[in-house]
Design a protein around this motif. Structure first.
Motif, PDB file in Angstrom:
ATOM      1  N   ALA A  36       0.894  -1.135  -0.079  1.00  0.00           N
ATOM      2  CA  ALA A  36      -0.037  -0.080   0.190  1.00  0.00           C
ATOM      3  C   ALA A  36       0.722   1.322  -0.068  1.00  0.00           C
ATOM      4  CB  ALA A  36      -1.004  -0.101   1.114  1.00  0.00           C
ATOM      5  N   HIS A  37       2.110   1.171   0.750  1.00  0.00           N
ATOM      6  CA  HIS A  37       2.810   2.258   0.763  1.00  0.00           C
ATOM      7  C   HIS A  37       4.211   2.226   0.110  1.00  0.00           C
ATOM      8  CE1 HIS A  37       0.286   2.465   4.182  1.00  0.00           C
ATOM      9  NE2 HIS A  37       0.103   3.576   3.889  1.00  0.00           N
ATOM     10  N   ASN A  38       4.205   1.214  -1.011  1.00  0.00           N
ATOM     11  CA  ASN A  38       5.419   0.906  -1.753  1.00  0.00           C
ATOM     12  C   ASN A  38       6.648   0.468  -0.923  1.00  0.00           C
ATOM     13  OD1 ASN A  38       3.853   2.317  -3.807  1.00  0.00           O
ATOM     14  ND2 ASN A  38       5.782   2.350  -4.859  1.00  0.00           N
ATOM     15  N   GLY A  39       6.239  -0.168   0.299  1.00  0.00           N
ATOM     16  CA  GLY A  39       7.207  -0.697   1.359  1.00  0.00           C
ATOM     17  C   GLY A  39       7.468  -2.350   1.590  1.00  0.00           C
ATOM     18  N   ALA A  40       6.359  -2.788   0.794  1.00  0.00           N
ATOM     19  CA  ALA A  40       6.596  -4.147   0.780  1.00  0.00           C
ATOM     20  C   ALA A  40       8.111  -4.664   0.611  1.00  0.00           C
ATOM     21  CB  ALA A  40       5.575  -4.777  -0.268  1.00  0.00           C
ATOM     22  N   GLY A  41       8.577  -5.660   1.529  1.00  0.00           N
ATOM     23  CA  GLY A  41       9.713  -6.255   1.415  1.00  0.00           C
ATOM     24  C   GLY A  41      10.833  -5.755   2.444  1.00  0.00           C
ATOM     25  N   GLU A  42      10.436  -4.959   3.374  1.00  0.00           N
ATOM     26  CA  GLU A  42      11.439  -4.445   4.358  1.00  0.00           C
ATOM     27  C   GLU A  42      11.764  -5.483   5.297  1.00  0.00           C
ATOM     28  OE1 GLU A  42      13.347  -1.744   4.124  1.00  0.00           O
ATOM     29  OE2 GLU A  42      12.235  -0.605   2.602  1.00  0.00           O
ATOM     30  N   LEU A  43      12.402  -6.420   4.953  1.00  0.00           N
ATOM     31  CA  LEU A  43      12.692  -7.637   5.905  1.00  0.00           C
ATOM     32  C   LEU A  43      13.470  -7.263   6.872  1.00  0.00           C
ATOM     33  CD1 LEU A  43      12.507 -10.670   6.415  1.00  0.00           C
ATOM     34  CD2 LEU A  43      14.325 -10.962   5.011  1.00  0.00           C
ATOM     35  N   GLY A  44      14.297  -6.271   6.839  1.00  0.00           N
ATOM     36  CA  GLY A  44      15.199  -5.589   7.899  1.00  0.00           C
ATOM     37  C   GLY A  44      14.531  -5.381   8.957  1.00  0.00           C
ATOM     38  N   TYR A  45      13.256  -4.980   9.240  1.00  0.00           N
ATOM     39  CA  TYR A  45      12.557  -4.562  10.193  1.00  0.00           C
ATOM     40  C   TYR A  45      11.661  -5.667  10.814  1.00  0.00           C
ATOM     41  CZ  TYR A  45      13.595   0.458   8.772  1.00  0.00           C
ATOM     42  OH  TYR A  45      14.241   1.401   8.694  1.00  0.00           O
ATOM     43  N   GLY A  46      12.068  -6.951  10.427  1.00  0.00           N
ATOM     44  CA  GLY A  46      11.534  -8.183  10.960  1.00  0.00           C
ATOM     45  C   GLY A  46      12.108  -8.288  12.445  1.00  0.00           C
ATOM     46  N   MET A  47      11.068  -8.841  13.129  1.00  0.00           N
ATOM     47  CA  MET A  47      11.718  -8.941  14.576  1.00  0.00           C
ATOM     48  C   MET A  47      11.637 -10.661  15.134  1.00  0.00           C
ATOM     49  SD  MET A  47       9.744  -5.849  16.739  1.00  0.00           S
ATOM     50  CE  MET A  47      10.397  -4.160  16.454  1.00  0.00           C
ATOM     51  N   PHE A  48      12.723 -10.785  15.655  1.00  0.00           N
ATOM     52  CA  PHE A  48      12.802 -12.308  15.970  1.00  0.00           C
ATOM     53  C   PHE A  48      13.145 -12.802  17.322  1.00  0.00           C
ATOM     54  CE2 PHE A  48      13.317 -11.733  11.376  1.00  0.00           C
ATOM     55  CZ  PHE A  48      12.628 -12.652  10.954  1.00  0.00           C
ATOM     56  N   ASP A  49      13.040 -11.773  18.114  1.00  0.00           N
ATOM     57  CA  ASP A  49      13.200 -11.835  19.674  1.00  0.00           C
ATOM     58  C   ASP A  49      12.734 -11.049  20.316  1.00  0.00           C
ATOM     59  OD1 ASP A  49      14.831 -11.309  22.126  1.00  0.00           O
ATOM     60  OD2 ASP A  49      16.007 -12.828  21.284  1.00  0.00           O
ATOM     61  N   ARG A  50      11.931 -11.174  21.595  1.00  0.00           N
ATOM     62  CA  ARG A  50      11.282 -10.356  22.272  1.00  0.00           C
ATOM     63  C   ARG A  50      11.581  -9.093  22.732  1.00  0.00           C
ATOM     64  NH1 ARG A  50       8.716 -13.816  27.337  1.00  0.00           N
ATOM     65  NH2 ARG A  50       7.291 -11.851  27.611  1.00  0.00           N
ATOM     66  N   SER A  51      13.035  -9.064  22.869  1.00  0.00           N
ATOM     67  CA  SER A  51      13.502  -8.011  23.359  1.00  0.00           C
ATOM     68  C   SER A  51      13.654  -6.633  22.174  1.00  0.00           C
ATOM     69  CB  SER A  51      15.097  -8.179  23.734  1.00  0.00           C
ATOM     70  OG  SER A  51      15.791  -8.957  22.578  1.00  0.00           O
ATOM     71  N   ASP A  52      13.271  -7.278  20.987  1.00  0.00           N
ATOM     72  CA  ASP A  52      13.297  -6.334  20.019  1.00  0.00           C
ATOM     73  C   ASP A  52      12.284  -5.351  20.033  1.00  0.00           C
ATOM     74  OD1 ASP A  52      15.510  -7.658  18.721  1.00  0.00           O
ATOM     75  OD2 ASP A  52      14.166  -8.682  17.172  1.00  0.00           O
ATOM     76  N   LEU A  53      10.850  -5.751  20.696  1.00  0.00           N
ATOM     77  CA  LEU A  53       9.998  -4.941  20.975  1.00  0.00           C
ATOM     78  C   LEU A  53      10.204  -3.815  21.912  1.00  0.00           C
ATOM     79  CD1 LEU A  53       7.213  -7.852  21.106  1.00  0.00           C
ATOM     80  CD2 LEU A  53       7.430  -5.864  19.271  1.00  0.00           C
ATOM     81  N   LEU A  54      11.290  -3.818  22.619  1.00  0.00           N
ATOM     82  CA  LEU A  54      11.580  -2.628  23.822  1.00  0.00           C
ATOM     83  C   LEU A  54      12.184  -1.622  23.179  1.00  0.00           C
ATOM     84  CD1 LEU A  54      13.164  -5.285  26.657  1.00  0.00           C
ATOM     85  CD2 LEU A  54      10.696  -4.085  26.224  1.00  0.00           C
ATOM     86  N   HIS A  55      12.509  -1.675  21.490  1.00  0.00           N
ATOM     87  CA  HIS A  55      13.357  -0.601  21.234  1.00  0.00           C
ATOM     88  C   HIS A  55      12.544  -0.050  20.092  1.00  0.00           C
ATOM     89  CE1 HIS A  55      16.728  -1.987  23.298  1.00  0.00           C
ATOM     90  NE2 HIS A  55      16.626  -3.101  22.794  1.00  0.00           N
ATOM     91  N   ARG A  56      13.024   1.200  19.657  1.00  0.00           N
ATOM     92  CA  ARG A  56      12.437   1.961  18.587  1.00  0.00           C
ATOM     93  C   ARG A  56      13.394   1.868  17.277  1.00  0.00           C
ATOM     94  NH1 ARG A  56       7.753   4.851  19.227  1.00  0.00           N
ATOM     95  NH2 ARG A  56       7.135   5.052  21.355  1.00  0.00           N
ATOM     96  N   TYR A  57      13.014   1.854  15.956  1.00  0.00           N
ATOM     97  CA  TYR A  57      14.034   1.629  14.968  1.00  0.00           C
ATOM     98  C   TYR A  57      13.938   2.755  13.995  1.00  0.00           C
ATOM     99  CZ  TYR A  57      14.705  -2.802  17.200  1.00  0.00           C
ATOM    100  OH  TYR A  57      15.153  -3.908  18.255  1.00  0.00           O
ATOM    101  N   PRO A  58      14.141   3.929  14.120  1.00  0.00           N
ATOM    102  CA  PRO A  58      14.109   5.166  13.250  1.00  0.00           C
ATOM    103  C   PRO A  58      15.063   4.716  12.061  1.00  0.00           C
ATOM    104  CG  PRO A  58      15.367   5.636  15.139  1.00  0.00           C
ATOM    105  CD  PRO A  58      14.814   4.439  15.408  1.00  0.00           C
ATOM    106  N   GLY A  59      16.138   4.246  12.071  1.00  0.00           N
ATOM    107  CA  GLY A  59      16.957   3.851  11.001  1.00  0.00           C
ATOM    108  C   GLY A  59      17.127   2.407  10.368  1.00  0.00           C
ATOM    109  N   PHE A  60      18.119   1.742  10.906  1.00  0.00           N
ATOM    110  CA  PHE A  60      17.992   0.326  10.598  1.00  0.00           C
ATOM    111  C   PHE A  60      16.983  -0.484  11.545  1.00  0.00           C
ATOM    112  CE2 PHE A  60      22.352   1.721   9.125  1.00  0.00           C
ATOM    113  CZ  PHE A  60      22.408   0.965   8.067  1.00  0.00           C
ATOM    114  N   GLY A  61      16.253  -1.433  10.640  1.00  0.00           N
ATOM    115  CA  GLY A  61      15.323  -2.298  11.654  1.00  0.00           C
ATOM    116  C   GLY A  61      16.134  -3.315  12.633  1.00  0.00           C
ATOM    117  N   ALA A  62      15.267  -4.069  13.129  1.00  0.00           N
ATOM    118  CA  ALA A  62      15.697  -4.863  14.262  1.00  0.00           C
ATOM    119  C   ALA A  62      16.666  -5.943  13.602  1.00  0.00           C
ATOM    120  CB  ALA A  62      14.565  -5.757  14.862  1.00  0.00           C
ATOM    121  N   LEU A  63      16.086  -6.786  12.547  1.00  0.00           N
ATOM    122  CA  LEU A  63      16.826  -7.710  11.999  1.00  0.00           C
ATOM    123  C   LEU A  63      18.122  -7.455  11.278  1.00  0.00           C
ATOM    124  CD1 LEU A  63      17.154 -10.855  11.421  1.00  0.00           C
ATOM    125  CD2 LEU A  63      15.821 -10.049   9.131  1.00  0.00           C
ATOM    126  N   GLU A  64      18.182  -5.929  10.750  1.00  0.00           N
ATOM    127  CA  GLU A  64      19.725  -5.922   9.974  1.00  0.00           C
ATOM    128  C   GLU A  64      20.545  -5.262  10.857  1.00  0.00           C
ATOM    129  OE1 GLU A  64      18.002  -3.310   6.732  1.00  0.00           O
ATOM    130  OE2 GLU A  64      17.016  -1.919   8.279  1.00  0.00           O
TER     131      GLU A  64
END
Length: 392
Positions: free
Chosen positions: A231-259
């Motif tokens: 919808a926003h031409n942002g499909a595929g931003e896998l770098g923002y995927g989260m794979f650990d509960r601790s990832d939810l404690l942070h904000r990611y204005p730059g690089f995402g949780a996975l990357e």
């Protein structure tokens, strides 16, 4: 209320034209009768469209013949001698431009490393790279100019590309005013996926995922031979995927949780933090993700742990991607994956029997996937290519 759209005769002709071009591109030297039989089209329709494509210098006589009932019938092939495309890939530090033919052969190429351009200077760099290719076009037909951008792109407008300092930049319009040729501006990972689909491992695929693991992590999604944009031409931003509960404690204005964990930037920064008391300032500044894999090969415990985490989190990402999209193939590329290729067997073992459908994955073997994706993109968008689903 949405209404189903009918197909008008012109669109039907474009669909048939696309089908014929694709058939010849994928099969090489072919006969008109084989095209008619395999595409289930009337031979007179095939002859008419082929004549048009030959007039447009997209097809040509191959010089070979088939024999049927004593008659010699000329075979046809793609005419790559007359058609060229200028394709640019621009990144935060590296930029490349190539002149390609429509079969994906790179005729001329130029690469600039460590350009350090942003904003307006980066636009000038793109112009300069394009201009460098014009002397090599000679008397051939320039079918279009493609630019792959590391950011979010919509309708050839760069909405955000922080690594090159572009924000809401109408790059397509800007280039169109300067160059009297069809212009395509596209997200670079989408182009990598398209390049793999047309010229790489995905040539027999309709559904393909390309995962780029470089400084960051991006994903190009091809479903039914179409790029999925979202919808926003942002499909595929896998770098923002989260794979650990601790990832939810942070904000990611730059690089995402996975990357931030397994991307090139994240691996390099984590390694610097670990080695800060062991190296001098100059040595520490030079540490990159490649060194993490090098230290792991030397059995440094900290590096071995990081590589094991890289393998585990990438494996989880692959399982999730395969479950969501059920692709024919997942292709892994990018600079970090060149270092991580030695662990492909371990990754494959971890993902086996984890999903309802098997995971088929390969490492990209294309040297210039963005460049080749630009070549494919120009053909899809400019040469009246129509993408039709396998089944309706």
């Amino acid at each position: 209320m949405s209404v189903l759209k009918s197909i008008v005769p012109k669109e039907m002709r474009d669909i048939n034209r696309t089908a014929i071009l694709e058939y010849v591109r994928q099969n090489g030297i072919v006969s008109r009768s084989a095209i008619a039989s395999d595409l289930n089209l009337n031979l007179s329709t095939i002859v008419r469209i082929i004549d048009e494509l030959m007039e447009d210098k997209l097809l040509r006589m191959s010089g070979e013949f088939e024999f049927s009932g004593g008659r010699r019938r000329p075979l046809i092939e793609i005419d790559n001698s007359h058609n060229v495309i200028i394709s640019v890939g621009i990144g935060g530090t590296k930029a490349s431009v190539a002149l390609c033919d429509i079969l994906g052969n790179i005729l001329e190429i130029k690469t600039i490393n460590n350009h350090h351009c942003t904003g307006e200077s980066c636009i000038k760099l793109v112009e300069s790279l394009i201009d460098d290719m014009f002397p090599f076009v000679e008397n051939r037909i320039l079918r279009g100019i493609s630019v792959g951008v590391p950011g979010v792109v919509r309708d050839s407008k760069v909405l955000a590309a922080p690594s090159v300092g572009w924000d809401n930049l109408p790059l397509g319009i800007y280039l169109q005013e300067k160059y009297p040729y069809p212009i395509l501006v596209e997200n670079d990972v989408n182009l990598e996926a398209l390049g793999e689909l047309w010229f790489g491992h995905g040539r027999t695929s309709s559904n393909l995922i390309y995962i780029h693991i470089g400084t960051g992590i991006g994903m190009g999604i091809i479903l039914d031979r179409c790029i999925l944009r979202g919808a926003h031409n942002g499909a595929g931003e896998l770098g923002y995927g989260m794979f650990d509960r601790s990832d939810l404690l942070h904000r990611y204005p730059g690089f995402g949780a996975l990357e931030s964990t397994i991307g090139g930037y994240g691996l390099g920064e984590r390694a610097k933090e670990i080695l800060k008391d062991s190296l001098n300032t100059e040595e520490l500044a030079a540490i990159t993700a490649r060194d993490v894999f090098r230290y792991a090969e030397l059995n440094a415990p900290w590096a071995v742990n990081m590589v094991e985490e890289f393998i585990d989190k990438l494996s989880m990402a692959l399982v999730n991607v395969n479950t969501l999209f059920d692709p024919d193939l997942i292709v892994l590329g990018g600079g970090v994956m060149k270092s991580g290729n030695n662990y492909m067997e371990q990754i494959l073992n971890k993902v086996t029997d984890k999903t309802p459908n098997p995971i088929f994955m390969k490492s990209s073997e294309l040297e210039q996937p963005v460049i080749l994706g630009g070549c494919a993109g120009i053909q899809q968008r400019i040469l009246k290519y129509c993408v039709v689903k396998d089944t309706l």
